[in-house]
Design a protein around this motif. Sequence first.
Motif, mmCIF file in Angstrom:
data_model
loop_
_atom_site.group_PDB
_atom_site.id
_atom_site.type_symbol
_atom_site.label_atom_id
_atom_site.label_comp_id
_atom_site.label_asym_id
_atom_site.label_seq_id
_atom_site.Cartn_x
_atom_site.Cartn_y
_atom_site.Cartn_z
ATOM 1 N N TRP A 357 0.843 -1.210 0.000
ATOM 2 C CA TRP A 357 0.000 0.000 0.000
ATOM 3 C C TRP A 357 0.870 1.250 0.000
ATOM 4 N N LEU A 358 1.892 1.270 0.861
ATOM 5 C CA LEU A 358 2.768 2.440 0.957
ATOM 6 C C LEU A 358 3.472 2.694 -0.372
ATOM 7 N N SER A 359 3.953 1.636 -1.004
ATOM 8 C CA SER A 359 4.644 1.777 -2.274
ATOM 9 C C SER A 359 3.726 2.340 -3.349
ATOM 10 N N THR A 360 2.465 1.904 -3.341
ATOM 11 C CA THR A 360 1.504 2.338 -4.362
ATOM 12 C C THR A 360 1.140 3.808 -4.207
ATOM 13 N N HIS A 361 1.014 4.278 -2.972
ATOM 14 C CA HIS A 361 0.458 5.614 -2.737
ATOM 15 C C HIS A 361 1.479 6.652 -2.272
ATOM 16 N N LYS A 362 2.724 6.247 -2.094
ATOM 17 C CA LYS A 362 3.746 7.154 -1.556
ATOM 18 C C LYS A 362 3.935 8.391 -2.410
ATOM 19 N N ALA A 363 4.024 8.223 -3.720
ATOM 20 C CA ALA A 363 4.298 9.361 -4.608
ATOM 21 C C ALA A 363 3.183 10.400 -4.536
ATOM 22 N N ALA A 364 1.929 9.940 -4.549
ATOM 23 C CA ALA A 364 0.797 10.869 -4.481
ATOM 24 C C ALA A 364 0.785 11.622 -3.162
ATOM 25 N N ILE A 365 1.085 10.915 -2.069
ATOM 26 C CA ILE A 365 1.099 11.553 -0.750
ATOM 27 C C ILE A 365 2.203 12.599 -0.665
ATOM 28 N N GLU A 366 3.385 12.269 -1.144
ATOM 29 C CA GLU A 366 4.494 13.223 -1.104
ATOM 30 C C GLU A 366 4.199 14.464 -1.940
ATOM 31 N N GLN A 367 3.553 14.271 -3.081
ATOM 32 C CA GLN A 367 3.208 15.418 -3.917
ATOM 33 C C GLN A 367 2.213 16.329 -3.204
ATOM 34 N N LEU A 368 1.222 15.730 -2.550
ATOM 35 C CA LEU A 368 0.246 16.528 -1.809
ATOM 36 C C LEU A 368 0.921 17.316 -0.689
ATOM 37 N N LYS A 369 1.867 16.691 -0.007
ATOM 38 C CA LYS A 369 2.583 17.383 1.075
ATOM 39 C C LYS A 369 3.326 18.607 0.548
ATOM 40 N N GLN A 370 3.996 18.443 -0.569
ATOM 41 C CA GLN A 370 4.760 19.556 -1.138
ATOM 42 C C GLN A 370 3.843 20.673 -1.618
ATOM 43 N N GLU A 371 2.745 20.297 -2.279
ATOM 44 C CA GLU A 371 1.830 21.298 -2.833
ATOM 45 C C GLU A 371 1.032 22.025 -1.755
ATOM 46 N N ALA A 372 0.906 21.419 -0.570
ATOM 47 C CA ALA A 372 0.120 22.033 0.506
ATOM 48 C C ALA A 372 0.696 23.362 0.960
ATOM 49 N N ARG A 373 1.982 23.596 0.705
ATOM 50 C CA ARG A 373 2.626 24.840 1.156
ATOM 51 C C ARG A 373 2.493 25.980 0.146
#
Length: 387
Positions: A357-373
């Motif tokens: 699960w982490l491998s599948t969704h890691k990229a999307a989560i990291e992108q959201l974290k960066q864009e949140a700022r």
Amino acid sequence: MGASLRPDAQNQPEVKRVVISGYYGFRNSGDEAVLKSILFALEEEARQQGVRIEPVVLSIDPAWTTQMYGVEAVHRMRLAEVIRAIRSSDGLISGGGSLLQDATGALTIPYYTGVLKLAQLLRKPTFIYAQGIGPVNRRWMDPLIRGVMRRSAYVSVRDAESAALLGRIGVSAERIDIVPDPVMGLPLPEGMAAGSNSSVSDESAAPVIGVSLRHWRKDGADLTRAAEALRALARSRAVRLRFLPFHTPSDVESSRLVMEQLGELGPGSSAEIASPGDDPQHMLKAVSECDVLFGMRLHALIYAANQSVPMLGLSYDPKIDQFLKRVGLTAIGTTEQLNPDMFVAEVGRLLDRREEWLSTHKAAIEQLKQEARRPAKQIASLLRHNK
């Protein structure tokens, strides 16, 4: 701008007073997390740009907000105080959260657009910070939203559906920045390490299933279905059901109601209600300690994504589906239907194949974290250049 302070001989950063309008001081964990995330992001981005931002929060409980966040606050329903705060500011931020919607009543949109309009009449720049727009069922509210959006210096929304709704209302798509919810950028409290999920910290302990439920259907059938699914899970394998109340006291009552319906659990299984307190970062820490999160509350799911905790969403509102879609997920059920067998199988998959699960969704989560700022970065820049 009248409240700006020019740098002195020691090259001190320029100070900008900014009023922040939102659903603050009601001790709703999700909205308080939004505020804390905005304050954190503004401070960080302003520092990088050589500006110091002094926030003034419009709150239903100014004393509590000041105590919780260490910022100036004024009562959101006292017009004279609101006018005074805006008049002495360099701008106003509206957001985040679901402020411009009429599902909770006919007064919500007029209030928040009224605060924006007041700032605009006082010739202060206004900024829309990662808002979720809609539903808007009363068409007479469209001009209220359209007017303040068109006059705002920066407009950001938290999903494509909100941007599309603004487009239908008459706001140009070129003016709308689509960004994640601010809470995706909220850090854990200082000194508290991430990755302390139970499966990592204690191999012999039963995994923790975080549960965030709220009252929605008047007949309570949605909570009854959730109880059936959780009961089936707790009888199929040993789990610790940890209920996380994001809005007190209502979520505590909902959690107790579900716990009463669980009946006898299987060997090694248990159920409890967590009490992380009012600080949003402490709730974020509580979520980080779960192995899987089952949530109705939007910010429970956002917290889980923030901490890379596998999640199952129960949809009661389009905003749940919209967020899950951004992470590459779909809801396990809705307030109308939830299949216990499917629920048990999916929780089992997430527990047994966590790394997948982490491998599948890691990229999307990291992108959201960066864009949140991004909203904080844009607002700090606009304030810095607005002399």
